[in-house]
Design a protein around this motif. Sequence first.
Motif, mmCIF file in Angstrom:
data_model
loop_
_atom_site.group_PDB
_atom_site.id
_atom_site.type_symbol
_atom_site.label_atom_id
_atom_site.label_comp_id
_atom_site.label_asym_id
_atom_site.label_seq_id
_atom_site.Cartn_x
_atom_site.Cartn_y
_atom_site.Cartn_z
ATOM 1 N N LYS A 158 -0.270 -16.808 5.887
ATOM 2 C CA LYS A 158 -1.040 -16.013 6.841
ATOM 3 C C LYS A 158 -2.287 -15.482 6.146
ATOM 4 O O LYS A 158 -2.229 -15.011 5.007
ATOM 5 C CB LYS A 158 -0.208 -14.854 7.384
ATOM 6 C CG LYS A 158 -0.952 -14.006 8.426
ATOM 7 C CD LYS A 158 -0.162 -12.771 8.832
ATOM 8 C CE LYS A 158 0.979 -13.106 9.766
ATOM 9 N NZ LYS A 158 1.600 -11.866 10.345
ATOM 10 N N HIS A 159 -3.413 -15.541 6.858
ATOM 11 C CA HIS A 159 -4.667 -14.998 6.329
ATOM 12 C C HIS A 159 -4.804 -13.562 6.822
ATOM 13 O O HIS A 159 -4.928 -13.302 8.010
ATOM 14 C CB HIS A 159 -5.853 -15.840 6.813
ATOM 15 C CG HIS A 159 -7.167 -15.381 6.261
ATOM 16 N ND1 HIS A 159 -7.518 -15.548 4.943
ATOM 17 C CD2 HIS A 159 -8.205 -14.730 6.846
ATOM 18 C CE1 HIS A 159 -8.714 -15.047 4.736
ATOM 19 N NE2 HIS A 159 -9.156 -14.540 5.875
ATOM 20 N N VAL A 192 -2.443 -15.051 2.064
ATOM 21 C CA VAL A 192 -3.319 -15.861 1.212
ATOM 22 C C VAL A 192 -4.737 -15.854 1.761
ATOM 23 O O VAL A 192 -4.961 -15.576 2.943
ATOM 24 C CB VAL A 192 -2.804 -17.320 1.129
ATOM 25 C CG1 VAL A 192 -1.483 -17.395 0.383
ATOM 26 C CG2 VAL A 192 -2.652 -17.932 2.520
ATOM 27 N N ASP A 193 -5.699 -16.152 0.888
ATOM 28 C CA ASP A 193 -7.091 -16.241 1.336
ATOM 29 C C ASP A 193 -7.449 -17.648 1.804
ATOM 30 O O ASP A 193 -8.503 -17.866 2.393
ATOM 31 C CB ASP A 193 -8.052 -15.794 0.227
ATOM 32 C CG ASP A 193 -7.822 -16.532 -1.084
ATOM 33 O OD1 ASP A 193 -7.037 -17.495 -1.100
ATOM 34 O OD2 ASP A 193 -8.429 -16.136 -2.103
ATOM 35 N N ASP A 194 -6.561 -18.601 1.536
ATOM 36 C CA ASP A 194 -6.755 -19.988 1.953
ATOM 37 C C ASP A 194 -5.419 -20.496 2.480
ATOM 38 O O ASP A 194 -4.439 -20.580 1.736
ATOM 39 C CB ASP A 194 -7.231 -20.828 0.766
ATOM 40 C CG ASP A 194 -7.425 -22.298 1.115
ATOM 41 O OD1 ASP A 194 -7.127 -22.697 2.263
ATOM 42 O OD2 ASP A 194 -7.876 -23.064 0.240
ATOM 43 N N LEU A 195 -5.364 -20.827 3.752
ATOM 44 C CA LEU A 195 -4.097 -21.230 4.369
ATOM 45 C C LEU A 195 -3.543 -22.525 3.786
ATOM 46 O O LEU A 195 -2.380 -22.858 4.013
ATOM 47 C CB LEU A 195 -4.275 -21.370 5.880
ATOM 48 C CG LEU A 195 -4.554 -20.065 6.637
ATOM 49 C CD1 LEU A 195 -4.804 -20.342 8.109
ATOM 50 C CD2 LEU A 195 -3.392 -19.085 6.469
ATOM 51 N N ASN A 196 -4.363 -23.273 3.049
ATOM 52 C CA ASN A 196 -3.888 -24.504 2.412
ATOM 53 C C ASN A 196 -3.537 -24.291 0.940
ATOM 54 O O ASN A 196 -3.287 -25.245 0.220
ATOM 55 C CB ASN A 196 -4.968 -25.588 2.521
ATOM 56 C CG ASN A 196 -5.251 -25.955 3.964
ATOM 57 O OD1 ASN A 196 -4.336 -26.142 4.758
ATOM 58 N ND2 ASN A 196 -6.527 -26.056 4.322
ATOM 59 N N GLY A 246 -0.086 -10.323 -2.671
ATOM 60 C CA GLY A 246 -0.131 -10.620 -4.101
ATOM 61 C C GLY A 246 0.589 -11.903 -4.424
ATOM 62 O O GLY A 246 1.118 -12.104 -5.521
ATOM 63 N N THR A 247 0.564 -12.797 -3.470
ATOM 64 C CA THR A 247 1.338 -14.041 -3.515
ATOM 65 C C THR A 247 1.042 -14.898 -4.740
ATOM 66 O O THR A 247 1.949 -15.484 -5.324
ATOM 67 C CB THR A 247 1.044 -14.864 -2.241
ATOM 68 O OG1 THR A 247 1.303 -14.054 -1.108
ATOM 69 C CG2 THR A 247 1.892 -16.101 -2.187
#
Length: 205
Positions: A54-55, A39-43, A15-16
């Motif tokens: 981390k994905h 996260v869903d996107d490492l960037n 839930g970042t």
Amino acid sequence: MKNAETFVFKVTLFGTMSSLGSALMTELLKRQHEVIAIVDDLNRLPPRPGLHNKHAGLDDADQAEQGVAGASAVICLLPALAPHDHPMQLRMVQALVAGMTRTTIRRLLLVGDFSVLEDPDGYTAQHRQCVEQIADTLQRSSLHWTLINAPSEIPGLGIEHFQHTHGTLDPSLEEPLQRLARIAAGMIDILELKLHYGEQLNFVC
């Protein structure tokens, strides 16, 4: 600087990208703990000392185990992951508990709408049943869990906002920023002081 005798938590955060998630990351990093941000996107998040992206996810126990690997504690913000979808939140908790049980990680702070456990009036039957099942899943587990009632949030607040909770450019954000920052600090106090195992909490700020 922390001395070598001070314990450093490595916290996996689900839930970042919520406002409370940003407040928690800010507080953890300020105290020189480490954060594994799921996260869903490492960037998605810019590099910061102590922050690791981390994905992963909570679709099943395998994903959950992968997400929590390497941590010493887990914080999961259910409203950020599946807002108002209580059956989905239940499935996520079941996956998370199953995944954590495969590891040596036992500390879990779970944020959600748990007021229904104390005052069921005004909630739907589905909501009540899902939250009761979440509580039952936790009680049957070997985890050291704490339930925390979700605070109200303002969307779009990032780490950069919480690094300057006083004198913000937008005066309307000062009160919610400070309130969420205090809640985040209280949650990290719970981790550091090993408080409130098996309890439900509501922060009043």
